[in-house]
Design an enzyme around this catalytic site. Structure first.
Site, PDB file in Angstrom:
ATOM      1  N   GLY A  51     -17.384 -25.371  -7.070  1.00 26.00           N
ATOM      2  CA  GLY A  51     -17.102 -26.761  -7.377  1.00 26.00           C
ATOM      3  C   GLY A  51     -15.966 -26.897  -8.372  1.00 26.00           C
ATOM      4  O   GLY A  51     -15.652 -25.961  -9.116  1.00 26.00           O
ATOM      5  N   CYS A  52     -15.353 -28.069  -8.395  1.00 31.90           N
ATOM      6  CA  CYS A  52     -14.184 -28.274  -9.261  1.00 31.90           C
ATOM      7  C   CYS A  52     -14.553 -28.211 -10.740  1.00 31.90           C
ATOM      8  O   CYS A  52     -13.890 -27.524 -11.533  1.00 31.90           O
ATOM      9  CB  CYS A  52     -13.507 -29.597  -8.927  1.00 31.90           C
ATOM     10  SG  CYS A  52     -14.590 -31.032  -8.946  1.00 31.90           S
TER      11      CYS A  52
END
Length: 340
Positions: free
Chosen positions: A145-146
């Protein structure tokens, strides 16, 4: 030789960023650009920067099976189905969703549903700075995930210097991180000139950060994570706080970060006290970070910035794909942002 790749979910921001990056890639060709709900529509009608005369393809599994690699830029539901099917067919796949990032047990906890393929959970975790050898040999890679990527790049090298149970991660992202769907909270008049928190305390990235830290030999226990929405299109900043073990100095922290990234093409450690700026990595696959130690409290503050669509999504996915296809890892990517 040019490898053929496909993007499923090309009508989203992550998929479109992948298409932009692939347009300048010397060794990969986007053979399939699939978008279920927009199949047949011109790509440029949704993304005017991608002005070539091209239309979105339908999602056809038989066609995807013929490609050298497939990017899944879809929500976790479609990714669960397509990722498993492509894996079983032996097609190299990079999934940008949370479908295969965690164990089946953790997936059920954070997503509220059973994992249909526990044998694939977790897949190889696509954070190349710490496990590129596994990525090279993988058929299915779960792109982190970012928020998680940005936090981990700052925390993993110093995790052995921290006291378990003391980690707090404050994350702030541009609105593109929330996707293209029309949502009241993303209305321009609501976002402009404002900052808001959301998702605490049960944001799915909380469990992913905890699991990933443990995966890299640093079980720091439960963490606290709060994401925030910034009134910018793209860019992400995490500020992580933790208590240091007794005797750990600021020099120890700086040395650990510098040593970890000395030969890494996309991560740049700034001098202590020089804080990174989101704008400096916009449009790139770069990460800039720095750390400062407060001797009064014995705590460290680590600030990391990425582009949420770059190193936080499409850029890192392409970095993983390069490794999986035997290409130079940095091909088609840069750590240099668009500034100003």
């Amino acid at each position: 030789m040019t490898a053929t790749v496909g993007i499923v979910g090309a009508s989203g921001y992550g998929g479109a960023e992948l298409l932009r990056l692939l347009d300048g890639h010397p060794a990969l060709h986007a053979e399939v650009v699939a978008a279920h709900s927009q199949a047949g529509a011109p790509v440029a009608a949704t993304f005017p920067n991608l002005a070539a005369d091209r239309r979105f393809d339908a999602v056809e599994l038989d066609r995807l099976r013929t490609l050298d690699l497939v990017f899944l830029s879809t929500p976790h539901g479609p990714s669960l189905e397509l990722g498993a099917a492509l894996h079983d067919a032996g097609v190299r796949t990079v999934d940008l969703s949370g479908a295969f990032r965690s164990s089946a047990e953790d997936f059920a906890t954070w997503y509220g549903e059973p994992h249909p393929r526990p044998d694939l959970a977790p897949a190889v975790y696509g954070l190349p700075e710490f496990n590129r050898k596994q990525v090279v040999d993988a058929t299915l890679v779960a792109n982190p995930g970012c928020y998680v990527t940005t936090a981990l790049l700052g925390l993993v090298p110093i995790a052995g210097l921290l006291q378990p149970g003391t980690v707090v991660v404050d994350g702030k992202s541009g609105t593109s991180g929330a996707g293209r769907a029309a949502k009241d909270a993303l209305h321009a008049t609501h976002v402009a000139g404002s900052v808001t928190a959301y998702g605490a305390p049960g944001h799915r990235h909380t469990g992913e950060i905890e699991t990933a830290l443990a995966r890299y030999g640093a079980d720091l226990g439960a963490i606290s994570f709060t994401p925030h929405l910034l009134p910018i299109a793209r860019g992400l900043l995490t500020t992580s706080y933790a208590s240091l073990d007794d005797g750990v100095t600021a020099a120890d922290v700086q040395d650990a970060l510098v040593d970890a990234y000395r030969n890494e093409p996309f991560v740049h450690v700034l001098p202590a006290g020089t804080f990174p700026v989101v704008k400096s990595v916009t449009g790139s696959n770069g990460c800039q970070l720095s750390a400062v130690v407060d001797p009064r409290t014995g705590r460290v503050t680590v600030v990391s910035v990425t582009d949420n669509l770059g190193k936080g999504a499409a850029g890192q996915a392409l970095q993983n794909a390069n490794l999986m296809l035997g290409l130079e890892e940095a091909t088609g990517l840069t750590a240099v942002g668009v500034y100003p």
